[in-house]
Motif scaffolding. Structure first.
Motif, PDB file in Angstrom:
ATOM      1  N   GLU A  33       0.818  -1.209   0.000  1.00 10.84           N
ATOM      2  CA  GLU A  33       0.000   0.000   0.000  1.00 10.84           C
ATOM      3  C   GLU A  33       0.857   1.267   0.000  1.00 10.84           C
ATOM      4  OE1 GLU A  33      -0.615  -2.533   2.138  1.00 10.84           O
ATOM      5  OE2 GLU A  33      -2.594  -3.244   1.506  1.00 10.84           O
ATOM      6  N   THR A  36       2.727   1.566  -3.426  1.00  6.39           N
ATOM      7  CA  THR A  36       1.860   1.928  -4.544  1.00  6.39           C
ATOM      8  C   THR A  36       1.349   3.353  -4.427  1.00  6.39           C
ATOM      9  OG1 THR A  36       1.220  -0.395  -4.625  1.00  6.39           O
ATOM     10  CG2 THR A  36      -0.076   1.115  -5.923  1.00  6.39           C
ATOM     11  N   THR A  37       1.149   3.833  -3.220  1.00  8.33           N
ATOM     12  CA  THR A  37       0.739   5.228  -3.037  1.00  8.33           C
ATOM     13  C   THR A  37       1.793   6.160  -3.608  1.00  8.33           C
ATOM     14  OG1 THR A  37      -0.531   4.655  -1.075  1.00  8.33           O
ATOM     15  CG2 THR A  37       0.087   6.960  -1.321  1.00  8.33           C
ATOM     16  N   GLU A  74      -6.293   0.516  -5.620  1.00  8.96           N
ATOM     17  CA  GLU A  74      -7.178  -0.354  -4.850  1.00  8.96           C
ATOM     18  C   GLU A  74      -6.495  -1.710  -4.711  1.00  8.96           C
ATOM     19  OE1 GLU A  74     -11.205  -0.381  -6.236  1.00  8.96           O
ATOM     20  OE2 GLU A  74     -11.073   1.718  -6.845  1.00  8.96           O
ATOM     21  N   PHE A  75      -6.738  -2.370  -3.581  1.00 10.47           N
ATOM     22  CA  PHE A  75      -5.977  -3.573  -3.259  1.00 10.47           C
ATOM     23  C   PHE A  75      -6.822  -4.820  -3.031  1.00 10.47           C
ATOM     24  CE2 PHE A  75      -3.741   0.183  -1.856  1.00 10.47           C
ATOM     25  CZ  PHE A  75      -2.541   0.041  -2.536  1.00 10.47           C
ATOM     26  N   VAL A  98      -2.986  -5.188  -7.574  1.00 10.71           N
ATOM     27  CA  VAL A  98      -3.179  -3.755  -7.391  1.00 10.71           C
ATOM     28  C   VAL A  98      -3.930  -3.242  -8.607  1.00 10.71           C
ATOM     29  CG1 VAL A  98      -2.052  -1.515  -7.108  1.00 10.71           C
ATOM     30  CG2 VAL A  98      -1.019  -3.557  -6.104  1.00 10.71           C
TER      31      VAL A  98
END
Length: 176
Positions: A33, A36-37, A74-75, A98
């Motif tokens: 998370e 990826t952000t 989104e995960f 992802v």
């Protein structure tokens, strides 16, 4: 780096027989998370650079996209069907799914076309850091006037190349 180790060995500052530990980069330590952000923030500029590098300047008609923005990742993984696939790896070692949406703009013969791309990334963590295992994408119009295309394998597309380059840069510690 190797030269510094040799010099330190000669000066008896370190144990010459011991292997030097390469410190882990921030990317290797991060959860999916957090990683990826950070990726989503840089994805438009990385993708646009990939697109610019791949342009053929002598082409009479040149249609290519500019990525304007990438949406929040989104995960929640998609189910791969009722018991069709039973992973043999522990959950921690399975590729992480992802989902990222990008808004792109194309210019074609004086017309402006906006597209929404839906990307399904499979990232895996290795001893060398996070890697893109493979990727699927769908294309839709923006605003949504037609259903998106069926998923296509896009592991060699411009967004995938941008993700691979970003992961490489992150692992090298060259991101700002």
């Amino acid at each position: 780096m190797k030269l510094l180790g040799i010099v330190a060995c000669i000066l008896s500052l370190t144990d010459c027989g011991a292997k030097a530990q390469v410190p882990l980069s921030n990317c290797q330590k991060q959860d999916i998370e957090t990683l990826t952000t950070q990726l989503v923030k840089d994805l438009p500029s990385y993708t646009n650079r990939v697109n610019q590098k791949s342009r053929r300047l002598k082409r009479s008609v040149d249609i290519y996209s500019y990525v304007l923005i990438a949406g929040k990742a989104e995960f929640a993984p998609l189910s791969l069907g009722p018991r069709e696939y039973l992973p043999t790896l522990p959950v921690s070692e399975q590729p992480q799914q992802v989902f990222i949406t990008t808004l792109e703009r194309q210019y074609s013969t004086g017309k402006l076309v906006q597209l929404q791309q839906y990307h399904w990334l499979f990232l895996t963590q290795t001893t060398g850091g996070w890697r893109l295992a493979f990727m699927f994408s769908r294309t839709g119009t923006y605003p949504n006037s037609q259903p998106p295309t069926p998923p296509r394998e896009s592991s060699n597309g411009s967004v995938a190349q941008a993700v691979k380059t970003w992961l490489r840069d992150c692992q090298a510690g060259t991101l700002r």
